[in-house]
Every structure is written in structure tokens, then in C-alpha cells.
Scaffold this motif. Structure first.
Motif, PDB file in Angstrom:
ATOM      1  N   LEU A 368     -12.820 -32.637  14.500  1.00  0.00           N
ATOM      2  CA  LEU A 368     -13.355 -31.033  14.470  1.00  0.00           C
ATOM      3  C   LEU A 368     -14.782 -30.664  15.059  1.00  0.00           C
ATOM      4  CD1 LEU A 368     -11.169 -30.007  11.325  1.00  0.00           C
ATOM      5  CD2 LEU A 368     -10.249 -29.652  13.985  1.00  0.00           C
ATOM      6  N   ALA A 382     -15.207 -19.195  18.962  1.00  0.00           N
ATOM      7  CA  ALA A 382     -14.669 -19.664  18.202  1.00  0.00           C
ATOM      8  C   ALA A 382     -13.064 -19.853  17.839  1.00  0.00           C
ATOM      9  CB  ALA A 382     -13.752 -18.190  17.348  1.00  0.00           C
ATOM     10  N   PHE A 383     -12.424 -20.890  16.980  1.00  0.00           N
ATOM     11  CA  PHE A 383     -10.980 -21.335  17.848  1.00  0.00           C
ATOM     12  C   PHE A 383      -9.573 -20.581  17.856  1.00  0.00           C
ATOM     13  CE2 PHE A 383     -10.695 -26.100  16.450  1.00  0.00           C
ATOM     14  CZ  PHE A 383     -11.636 -26.249  17.572  1.00  0.00           C
ATOM     15  N   GLU A 385      -6.645 -18.337  17.060  1.00  0.00           N
ATOM     16  CA  GLU A 385      -5.834 -18.173  16.016  1.00  0.00           C
ATOM     17  C   GLU A 385      -5.029 -19.202  16.023  1.00  0.00           C
ATOM     18  OE1 GLU A 385      -2.882 -15.333  13.712  1.00  0.00           O
ATOM     19  OE2 GLU A 385      -3.904 -14.615  15.546  1.00  0.00           O
ATOM     20  N   GLU A 387      -4.562 -22.469  17.852  1.00  0.00           N
ATOM     21  CA  GLU A 387      -5.479 -22.950  17.906  1.00  0.00           C
ATOM     22  C   GLU A 387      -5.618 -23.234  15.824  1.00  0.00           C
ATOM     23  OE1 GLU A 387      -8.910 -25.902  19.618  1.00  0.00           O
ATOM     24  OE2 GLU A 387      -8.777 -23.901  19.918  1.00  0.00           O
ATOM     25  N   TYR A 388      -6.432 -22.265  15.556  1.00  0.00           N
ATOM     26  CA  TYR A 388      -7.278 -23.029  13.677  1.00  0.00           C
ATOM     27  C   TYR A 388      -5.826 -22.995  13.478  1.00  0.00           C
ATOM     28  CZ  TYR A 388      -8.574 -20.971   9.256  1.00  0.00           C
ATOM     29  OH  TYR A 388      -8.939 -21.260   8.063  1.00  0.00           O
ATOM     30  N   LYS A 392      -5.651 -26.318  10.378  1.00  0.00           N
ATOM     31  CA  LYS A 392      -5.278 -26.333   9.015  1.00  0.00           C
ATOM     32  C   LYS A 392      -4.043 -26.896   8.451  1.00  0.00           C
ATOM     33  CE  LYS A 392      -4.866 -22.611   5.468  1.00  0.00           C
ATOM     34  NZ  LYS A 392      -4.694 -21.228   5.530  1.00  0.00           N
ATOM     35  N   ASP A 433     -10.171 -22.978   3.252  1.00  0.00           N
ATOM     36  CA  ASP A 433     -10.116 -22.122   4.055  1.00  0.00           C
ATOM     37  C   ASP A 433     -11.248 -21.659   4.572  1.00  0.00           C
ATOM     38  OD1 ASP A 433      -7.987 -20.765   4.674  1.00  0.00           O
ATOM     39  OD2 ASP A 433      -7.714 -19.282   3.534  1.00  0.00           O
ATOM     40  N   LEU A 436     -12.962 -24.872   6.842  1.00  0.00           N
ATOM     41  CA  LEU A 436     -13.071 -25.043   7.972  1.00  0.00           C
ATOM     42  C   LEU A 436     -13.502 -23.836   8.288  1.00  0.00           C
ATOM     43  CD1 LEU A 436      -8.729 -25.691   7.746  1.00  0.00           C
ATOM     44  CD2 LEU A 436     -11.468 -27.789   8.423  1.00  0.00           C
ATOM     45  N   ARG A 437     -13.845 -23.116   6.905  1.00  0.00           N
ATOM     46  CA  ARG A 437     -14.769 -21.468   8.091  1.00  0.00           C
ATOM     47  C   ARG A 437     -15.717 -22.057   9.525  1.00  0.00           C
ATOM     48  NH1 ARG A 437     -13.091 -17.552   5.772  1.00  0.00           N
ATOM     49  NH2 ARG A 437     -13.826 -17.994   3.717  1.00  0.00           N
ATOM     50  N   LEU A 439     -14.808 -23.255  11.247  1.00  0.00           N
ATOM     51  CA  LEU A 439     -14.205 -22.811  13.345  1.00  0.00           C
ATOM     52  C   LEU A 439     -13.541 -21.992  13.830  1.00  0.00           C
ATOM     53  CD1 LEU A 439     -11.016 -26.046  12.254  1.00  0.00           C
ATOM     54  CD2 LEU A 439     -12.937 -26.276  14.122  1.00  0.00           C
ATOM     55  N   THR A 440     -13.700 -20.296  12.509  1.00  0.00           N
ATOM     56  CA  THR A 440     -13.360 -19.331  13.399  1.00  0.00           C
ATOM     57  C   THR A 440     -14.631 -18.854  13.848  1.00  0.00           C
ATOM     58  OG1 THR A 440     -14.115 -18.632  10.698  1.00  0.00           O
ATOM     59  CG2 THR A 440     -11.698 -19.257  11.224  1.00  0.00           C
TER      60      THR A 440
END
Length: 513
Positions: A368, A382-383, A385, A387-388, A392, A433, A436-437, A439-440
Motif C-alpha cells: 500500500l 488520494a485513493f 473511494e 480503491e480505498y 480496507k 481507519d 489507513l488514513r 491512503l485518503t
């Protein structure tokens, strides 16, 4: 009744046999009586000395000893696990490694050749364009073969030297006295000339830089200033402390401006570290961005200290930290956790339990991170939605596989041996979350190394000096570190910035991003 001779003999033989058997049984009977008598004596002895009660007591003691043995075996297994942990696979500091050689860099060696690559900016030194002095050197006029040489191009080389000039300005004035009331007046000296011997902003700035950012003790700072000036600057250790105090007070306005600028940033990195102040454990809290730094010292690391700092309770962006649960109190900001710590803990569990699912989970996190780097090159921020959500879902799927394998082993032997693994799985699931923040929003780092690097100066200070004398001096030290570190990030002249603060200049920073 009459018996024949033959019958008589048969009866006589039977009689003899029965007689022998009777003698044997009598002997057995005697032996049994003796054994019975001995047993009666043993029973009497048992009843007399209460051996039966003692046996029950011993059984209870034996059960307790077995429980203690089991407990010590668990402790021994946990101690054996902790011996495998070091600074590379846990949160233990590098000072606890001892003589154990720890490989900090696990990067795979690439096939590239050492040295500067093609297209990389050249970092070789450049000669000065306006030298103070130019000396012409002779040329080689004749070649070794006998021919005369021809001039092609001019070659220049610099020899840099340093001169320390101590300039003393003496202010002279006369006292005055009133003839009527005999009241005496001192001459009107400038504001920076209050005592008999005074030092200008240049010397003060150098003392602040050496004592704070270079982590030089007061005595070494005094010795270096004396060495550079041929002992013309005879400053005392107490004066160095007073200079740090003076700078700490004068820099408050500048630090407030840095705080206001930090509050405008979309992402900040926060970390805290324990410090020793007069033998007591206190705390230093640091907030950092790529262009700004602020560090402050407090008596503890409770919620009140974070509020007193005046940043995290007012910040509305994303805070990257090392799983500090105090941040849950600041609901107005988003939380992002450092994934490097997670990889370290996963590595420790893998070395202990040898589960391949842990390795798969670690590899996925690194995948990732690499995907984020690829998206950055493409100009993405950002990724998407979809893909995110896919990332996840796979994250939770790998975590579930790990959890199932853990449960199978935990059912077999319920031991503290598995506590750290259980806590790690729970944390990864609960704070998915936050992990993986990054990624956003690609402005959020995968790790919290920015904050850890920012606090490294304080760690070095603690190793050199062992601690601070008092909390006030520690705060002055943190103020100086914050100013100097921000200067470096803003590509500003550190010496001139410190001088301007001593002078009292209002506008110190022109923040550039």
C-alpha cells in the motif's frame, strides 16, 4: 471297617501330604499374624502422629507448588520472548541493545552502482566568485618531451581561512550629583550595556546555538568562546545560563507566531518523550511539519499538558502520532497512526510465533505504501473511494486469517505468552481507519518519523548531560531548539535570526512553503 494293605498305604500318603500342607499353612498363618501385627503397629503409629492429616496437607502444598511452577514457567517463556526483542522489532530504545548487533536497515541491496547517478544534481564544491585575495601561480611552460606548452583554460582553487576578531566598544560617561539634595545619577548607558562587562547579540547568538542545538555544556561553551578569541572573551557558565534565559523570554512572541502557523497546516506530526529534570521524570511534547517545529516541556504527559500547549485542543486537521490515546479527547481533529511501529510489533510477533499470515499482513502494508508513491508520481492526491474500500477489505481479511490462527493456538494453551499478540490484533482491528488514513490523503506520511527526528536533539541532550537542572531551563532549551529547527526548515540564516530575536525585531519569519 477293614482296609486292605494297599488302601492303608494310600491313606497314609494322603495323611503325610495333608500334614505337610497343614505345616505350610501354619507357617503362612504365623507370617500373616506377624504382618498383621506390624500393620497394627503402623496404623497405631499413624493414628498417634497424625500422618494421615500430614499427607493431606502435603497434597495441598504439592498442588500449590505445581501452580507456582506453572506461573514461573509462563514468566520464563515471557522473559525468553523479551530477550528476542530489541530496538528493531519493538518500542525498546537502542540503548537496551547492549552488545547485541542489531541490523537497523533491512533494505534489499540494489544492483545500482555506487556514486552519483545520471541526471542527479551535482553536489561538488564551487570556487568563490568574489575572493578577497587573488594569487597568480606559475604555469608549466615546457613539456617533459621538450616542446613549449600552449595555454588552454584558467583553473582556480580556493584556500579558505578564518580570522576571529574581538571588537570591544567601551562606553564612558560621568556621574552627576545634585548640589541641593546630594542625589547621584549614573551616565545614560544604552539598554544593552547594563553591567560592567556586557556581550553583544553576536556572542549571545553563538552561545545559544552551541548550548542548545549543538548540545554543548555550559563549561564547553565557555572554553570554545575563549579558544576562538584567544581568551579575550572570558564568559562565565552562569552567564551562558542567563543568555539562554534571556533568549527563552524574548522568543515567546516568535513561538506564538509559529504555533498560529501550525494551526493552519492540513497535517501535523506529534510525539512526546520522557525527560529527566532534577532527577524526576517529566515530558517534552513536540509538534512538527515539514516547514515548522515547536517543542515544549511539561511536568507530565497528561491531558492538561496537551491543552496548555495550545495546539492540539484547537487544531482541526489530521494529527499523525504513535497511538497516544489522549488524542481521542480532541474530537475536532482526525487521527492517523504511525505504521512503522506496527511493522516493528508485527516483526516481533513473527519472530516468536513464525506465522506466515503475519508476514503476509506486513507485506500488504508495504504494498500500500508503494502504491501511494506510484500515485504521487501520477499526480494523484488520494485513493479513490472504491480503491480505498478494496484496500480496507483486504486489510481486514488478512487480519481475520491471522486472528483465526491465533485463536487455534490460544485455545490449546491459554497463556500470557499470547497476550502481546492478542493486544496487537485488537488494536489493528479497532483503529483500522487511523492506520489507513495515509491512503485518503497523500500529505499524511506512512510513518511518524518526522516527529521522532524532531525530538532526537532532546534525546541526545539527555544522553550527554543526563538531564536538566530545572524545568525552566528545559523550557528555554526547547524554545531555542524550536526556533533553530524552524530556521533550518525555512532555509533561513540561523545566526541572523537569533540575533534579530535578541535585538527585539518584530518580524522574524517570512514563512515559505
Amino acid at each position: 471297617m477293614f482296609y486292605s494293605e494297599k488302601q492303608y498305604k494310600e491313606l497314609e500318603e494322603k495323611y503325610k501330604k495333608l500334614k505337610k500342607e497343614n505345616e505350610l499353612k501354619e507357617k503362612e498363618n504365623k507370617l500373616l499374624k506377624q504382618q498383621n501385627k506390624q500393620k497394627d503397629e503402623v496404623i497405631h503409629d499413624l493414628d498417634k502422629n497424625d500422618y494421615r492429616g500430614q499427607c493431606e496437607t502435603l497434597k495441598i502444598e504439592n498442588a500449590e507448588i505445581k501452580k507456582k511452577l506453572q506461573m514461573y514457567e509462563e514468566k520464563f517463556s515471557l522473559a525468553r520472548i523479551s530477550l528476542k526483542k530489541d530496538s528493531s522489532n519493538s518500542c525498546k530504545p537502542s540503548s537496551t541493545n547492549g552488545f547485541k548487533k542489531v541490523v537497523q536497515n533491512n533494505r534489499v541491496k540494489s544492483e545500482r552502482k555506487p556514486g552519483r547517478e545520471k541526471g542527479h544534481k551535482r553536489s561538488a564544491p564551487v570556487v568563490c566568485k568574489n575572493p578577497d585575495k587573488v594569487v597568480n601561480v606559475s604555469k608549466v611552460a615546457t613539456c617533459a618531451c621538450g616542446c613549449k606548452t600552449v595555454e588552454t583554460e584558467e583553473v582556480a582553487r580556493d584556500l579558505i581561512s578564518i580570522e576571529i576578531i574581538v571588537h570591544t566598544t567601551q562606553y564612558v560617561g560621568k556621574k552627576t550629583k545634585c548640589p541641593c539634595c546630594n542625589k547621584e545619577y549614573e551616565p545614560k548607558f544604552p539598554s544593552n550595556v547594563k553591567s560592567i562587562i556586557n556581550y553583544d547579540e553576536g556572542i549571545k547568538s553563538l552561545a545559544v546555538y552551541l548550548n542548545s542545538y549543538c548540545n554543548m555544556p555550559n563549561q564547553k561553551t565557555v572554553e570554545l568562546l575563549g579558544l576562538l578569541s584567544d581568551n579575550k572573551i572570558k564568559i562565565s557558565q552562569g552567564t551562558v545560563g542567563n543568555i539562554m534565559k534571556q533568549f527563552g523570554k524574548k522568543s515567546k512572541a516568535t513561538l506564538e507566531k509559529i504555533k498560529k502557523e501550525i494551526l493552519k497546516q492540513p497535517v501535523i506530526n506529534e510525539d512526546e518523550t520522557p525527560i529527566t529534570v532534577n532527577g524526576k521524570i517529566m515530558s517534552a511534547i513536540g509538534v512538527f511539519t515539514k516547514y515548522l517545529s515547536i517543542i515544549e516541556a511539561f511536568k507530565n504527559r497528561k491531558l492538561e499538558s496537551f491543552k496548555e500547549m495550545g495546539i492540539l485542543d484547537r487544531y482541526i486537521g489530521t494529527v499523525c502520532h504513535d497511538h497516544n490515546k489522549i488524542h481521542a479527547s480532541f474530537i475536532q481533529s482526525k487521527q492517523a497512526e504511525c505504521n512503522f511501529h506496527i511493522l516493528r510489533y508485527c516483526k516481533a510477533e513473527y519472530e516468536i510465533h513464525k506465522r506466515e499470515c503475519i508476514k503476509d499482513f506486513m507485506n500488504y502494508l508495504l504494498e500500500l505504501r508503494d502504491k501511494v508513491d506510484e500515485h504521487k508520481i501520477k499526480g494523484k492526491k488520494a485513493f479513490e473511494e472504491k480503491e480505498y474500500l478494496e484496500a480496507k477489505e483486504k486489510y481486514l481479511e488478512l487480519l481475520k486469517i491471522w486472528q483465526n490462527e491465533f485463536k487455534e493456538d490460544y485455545r490449546k494453551e491459554k497463556s500470557k505468552y499470547y497476550d502481546s499478540e492478542r493486544c496487537l490484533i485488537t488494536r489493528l482491528k479497532e483503529y483500522v481507519d487511523d492506520h489507513l488514513r495515509f491512503l485518503t490523503d497523500f500529505r499524511i506520511d506512512f510513518t511518524n518519523n518526522l516527529a521522532e527526528r524532531g525530538l532526537r536533539k532532546i534525546k541526545t541532550k539527555l544522553k550527554i548531560a543526563g538531564g536538566f537542572r530545572n524545568l525552566d531551563y528545559c523550557k528555554y532549551y526547547c524554545n531555542a531548539i524550536s526556533i533553530i529547527d524552524t530556521c533550518k526548515k525555512q532555509n533561513m540564516n540561523i545566526f541572523e535570526t537569533i540575533k534579530n530575536i535578541f535585538i527585539g525585531k518584530k518580524k522574524i519569519f517570512d514563512f515559505v512553503y
